[in-house]
Design an enzyme around this catalytic site. Structure first.
Site: not given
Ligand SMILES: Cc1ncc(COP(=O)(O)O)c(C=O)c1O
Length: 288
Positions: A30, A176
């Site tokens: 997704y 993260e």
């Molecule tokens: C596990 C995880 N890490 C990092 C992110 C950040 O990604 P983005 O900056 O592309 O929204 C998300 C975003 O949903 C995420 O689910």
């Protein structure tokens, strides 16, 4: 209106067979693209990541980049609200339940858009709280998979603690957070883990890195121990919906002086300015 397998319909009418592998196995990927004043933010980067996720799990991409753009713009155009979060997912499709891939299933494509709720001004100014947990997810966290049970369990831990995020450590190193990337600031240097299979390559992470580099802010990609994160002057989380948000308490203890720091305030300003620039350019393009 939502988009399901080539048709636009009200969300109440959108139906997927129970044998869809998304429902049975969480077998899909997704994306979520933020949209400001009907201008999508970094749409091509999100589409490029979708293409990488699909290739990684060997689901056929049913649309070209141009077709994807068209579908997303169409969905955006059908909503009555200006700021949107466009969610789209592709699953391996409908097939008799069997772990091995079906030979002839057509991917299921679903796109919806909801009002985008950016962090309120007072949360940005006050900062948010986070808790920590061991990152016990699988080893392919670079794939934006719809199998999010690991992330949901981790996020629930912070929800139950009344906190905004759960910051994760694998083997004592920062990865993260449950739904965002993490940056810390120590001695004026912005630090973040390099991209790897253990983190999602965030689109917002890239924007923050670019803004820091353009502004000449010191930034290093390196492994960070749990002790370093706890001793940081500042902690930020980044995502398409949170943008860049300061974490001011970690496991109930203040981060730095317990207030959003100077580097955060600068980055938040740069991010808002950049958003405005993208929005203006998008509106001018539309008017031309
Ligand atoms: C596990 C995880 N890490 C990092 C992110 C950040 O990604 P983005 O900056 O592309 O929204 C998300 C975003 O949903 C995420 O689910």
């Amino acid at each position: 209106m939502v988009f399901l397998n080539g048709k636009f319909m009200p969300v109440e009418e959108a139906r997927v067979p129970v044998l869809d592998r998304g429902f049975i196995f969480g077998d899909g990927v997704y994306e979520l693209v933020p949209v400001y004043s009907r201008v999508p933010f970094r749409m091509d980067e999100h589409l490029a990541r979708l293409e990488r996720s699909l290739a990684a799990v060997r689901i056929r991409n049913p649309y070209s980049r141009a077709e994807w753009r068209d579908i997303l713009l169409n969905v955006i155009g059908k909503q009555p609200f200006e700021d949107q979060g466009v969610y789209f997912q592709v699953t391996r499709g409908v097939a008799k339940r069997d772990h091995a891939f079906p030979q002839d299933a057509a991917p299921t494509v679903f796109v919806m858009s909801n009002p985008l709720v950016s962090p309120p001004k007072e949360l940005v100014e006050r900062g948010a709280s986070a808790v920590t947990a061991v990152d016990d997810r699988w080893l392919n966290c670079d794939i934006k998979s719809i199998s999010l049970i690991g992330n949901c369990l981790l996020r629930q831990a912070s929800a139950e603690a009344g906190a905004a995020e759960t910051i994760l450590f694998r083997d004592g190193r920062l990865t993260e957070a449950s739904a965002s990337n993490v940056f810390v600031v120590k001695g004026g240097v912005i630090l973040t883990p390099a991209k790897s299979k253990l983190i999602l390559p965030g689109i917002t992470y890239d924007v923050v890195v670019e803004l820091a580099q353009t502004a000449g802010m010191a930034l290093e990609f390196r492994a960070l121990t749990e002790a370093e994160v706890r001793a940081a002057d500042e902690i930020w989380v980044t995502s398409s919906s949170k943008e860049v948000l300061a974490i001011v308490t970690l496991d109930g203890k203040p981060v730095g002086d317990g207030k959003p720091g100077a580097a955060f305030r600068r980055m938040h300003g740069l991010y808002q300015d950049f958003k405005q620039k993208v929005m203006r350019a998008g509106k001018e393009k539309r008017a031309a």
